[in-house]
Scaffold this active site. Structure first.
Site, PDB file in Angstrom:
ATOM      1  N   ASN A 165      45.603  83.921  11.985  1.00 43.67           N
ATOM      2  CA  ASN A 165      45.307  85.341  12.090  1.00 43.67           C
ATOM      3  C   ASN A 165      45.901  85.870  13.395  1.00 43.67           C
ATOM      4  O   ASN A 165      45.407  85.567  14.473  1.00 43.67           O
ATOM      5  CB  ASN A 165      43.789  85.545  12.065  1.00 43.67           C
ATOM      6  CG  ASN A 165      43.383  87.008  12.110  1.00 43.67           C
ATOM      7  OD1 ASN A 165      44.181  87.885  12.414  1.00 43.67           O
ATOM      8  ND2 ASN A 165      42.120  87.283  11.800  1.00 43.67           N
ATOM      9  N   HIS A 186      46.708  91.959   5.562  1.00 38.90           N
ATOM     10  CA  HIS A 186      46.392  91.317   6.833  1.00 38.90           C
ATOM     11  C   HIS A 186      46.143  89.839   6.566  1.00 38.90           C
ATOM     12  O   HIS A 186      45.389  89.472   5.664  1.00 38.90           O
ATOM     13  CB  HIS A 186      45.158  91.968   7.451  1.00 38.90           C
ATOM     14  CG  HIS A 186      44.600  91.227   8.610  1.00 38.90           C
ATOM     15  ND1 HIS A 186      45.387  90.762   9.646  1.00 38.90           N
ATOM     16  CD2 HIS A 186      43.328  90.846   8.913  1.00 38.90           C
ATOM     17  CE1 HIS A 186      44.627  90.136  10.526  1.00 38.90           C
ATOM     18  NE2 HIS A 186      43.366  90.166  10.108  1.00 38.90           N
ATOM     19  N   CYS A 223      42.498  94.167  14.088  1.00 34.98           N
ATOM     20  CA  CYS A 223      43.357  93.637  13.023  1.00 34.98           C
ATOM     21  C   CYS A 223      43.942  94.729  12.133  1.00 34.98           C
ATOM     22  O   CYS A 223      44.942  94.513  11.450  1.00 34.98           O
ATOM     23  CB  CYS A 223      42.586  92.627  12.176  1.00 34.98           C
ATOM     24  SG  CYS A 223      42.026  91.182  13.109  1.00 34.98           S
TER      25      CYS A 223
END
Length: 323
Positions: A280, A250, A114
Site C-alpha cells: 500500500n 487503490h 490514500c
C-alpha cells in the site's frame, strides 16, 4: 466544443530497496504466508536513508514529462498528493517544482491520505476546466515507511514507498462520453470515522507519530464505499460497469480489490493489480498502477478507466476517464 483534461504522459518511480515479506519474519511474529493470505502483498519498496518524498515525486514527474515529450517549462501547475511531505511546510509540490527547475506557474499539496491522488486529479481537472492551467502535473508520492510502528505486525507489513505522476492537458472534445480525458469525478468524506485510520503524531504532539488502523472497520467501509463512489461517477455520465475497460483501484489489499470488483460486476481480468509488488503506497498507489498498466500494454488509448480510492478521514472518491 468542450474542454477536457486529457492524459498526455505518465511515469513512476520506486526506491531501489525491495523488501520481501520474509524480511519481517526476523523481527515479528508473522510469515510470508500470513501476509500474503491477508493482503496479497509479497514485497514492497522502502526509501534509502536520506531519500525523501519529494525525491520520489520529482523522479516520477520527470518520467511523465519524458513520456509526454515535454519539459518543465511546458507545465503550468504541480499538485502533489501526499501525507508524508518532507516538512510540515513548505509543500512537497514547491520542493518538486524547484527540483524540476520550473520557475513559473504554481504548486501545492493535497492531503487526503490514500484517496489523495483522486482528490488531486479532480482538482487538476477543475483548474483546467476553469482555464486556470493548460497543463498540470498530478503526482502521488509517499514514504510511509517513515510512519510505521515496526512492532505492529497488523500495519507495518502493509505499506511501501513510491511515486507516480500523470501529466494532463487541456484539449477540445465534443462533450460526449467518446471524448478522451476525464469524464466524471466523485468525492466524499466523513470525519466521524477519523479514528479508525490515523497517525498519532503531528504539531499537536511534537512528534511524527505512527500509523494506527482498525483493520476490520477500514475493510468494511472500503468494500462498501469504493463500489458506491465508482457507480456514482459512472452514473453522472450514463455509464455502468459494463462500459469500463479497466478498474485501477487503490492498491491496499487484494481482498478489498476483489470485493469491489465483484460489487461492480467487473471481472478481475479487467482490474489492474500491483499490490503484490508495491504494498500500500497510499496516494502513490493509483498513479503507480496506472503507469505499470500502461507500461505493460494493458491500458491503451480509448480505454475507459475508473480509478477509486479510500483513505483516512475517512475520504474516498473516484474518477472516470478515457485514456
Amino acid at each position: 466544443m468542450t474542454i477536457r483534461a486529457v492524459v498526455k504522459g505518465i511515469g513512476h518511480y520506486l526506491p531501489e530497496r525491495v523488501v520481501p515479506n520474509s524480511e519481517f519474519e526476523k523481527s515479528l511474529d508473522t510469515s510470508d504466508q500470513w501476509i500474503r493470505s491477508r493482503s496479497g502483498i509479497e514485497r514492497r519498496h522502502f526509501v534509502a536513508e536520506g531519500e525523501t518524498t519529494s525525491d520520489l515525486a520529482a523522479n516520477a514527474a520527470r518520467a511523465a514529462l519524458d513520456d509526454a515529450g515535454l519539459t518543465p517549462d511546458d507545465v503550468d501547475a504541480i499538485i502533489v498528493a501526499t501525507s508524508t511531505a518532507d516538512n510540515t511546510f513548505p509543500s512537497a509540490a514547491t520542493v518538486v517544482q524547484a527540483k524540476l527547475g520550473m520557475e513559473k506557474g504554481f504548486a501545492f499539496d493535497v492531503q487526503a491520505v490514500c484517496a489523495g491522488f483522486v482528490f488531486a486529479l479532480t482538482n487538476a481537472n477543475a483548474l483546467i476546466l476553469a482555464g486556470q492551467a493548460k497543463r498540470v502535473l498530478v503526482i502521488g508520492a509517499e514514504t510511509f515507511s517513515k510512519l510505521m510502528d515496526w512492532n505492529d505486525r497488523g500495519t507495518c507489513v502493509l505499506f511501501g514507498d513510491g511515486a507516480g505522476a500523470l501529466l494532463i492537458e487541456a484539449q477540445e472534445g465534443k462533450g460526449t462520453n467518446e471524448d478522451r480525458g476525464i469524464l466524471a469525478c466523485d468525492l466524499n468524506s466523513d470525519g466521524r470515522h477519523r479514528d479508525i485510520l490515523f497517525v498519532d503524531g503531528g504539531v499537536s504532539t511534537g512528534t511524527v507519530g505512527h500509523l494506527r488502523m482498525e483493520g476490520k472497520e477500514v475493510f468494511r467501509h472500503a468494500i462498501e464505499k469504493l463500489a458506491a463512489t465508482a457507480h456514482a461517477a459512472l452514473d453522472k455520465i450514463g455509464m455502468s460497469g459494463g462500459d469500463v475497460d479497466w478498474i485501477v483501484p487503490h492498491q491496499a489489499n487484494l481482498r478489498i480489490i476483489k470485493g469491489t470488483a465483484q460489487r461492480m460486476q467487473v471481472p478481475m481480468d479487467r482490474v489492474i493489480v500491483t499490490v503484490q509488488d508495491h504494498g500500500n503506497t497510499s496516494a502513490a498507489s493509483i498513479p503507480l498502477a496506472l503507469s505499470v498498466g500502461k507500461e505493460r500494454g494493458d491500458i491503451k488509448p480509448g480505454d475507459v478507466v475508473v480509478t477509486e480510492a479510500i483513505g483516512g478521514g475517512l475520504a474516498w472518491g473516484s474518477v472516470v476517464l478515457r485514456w
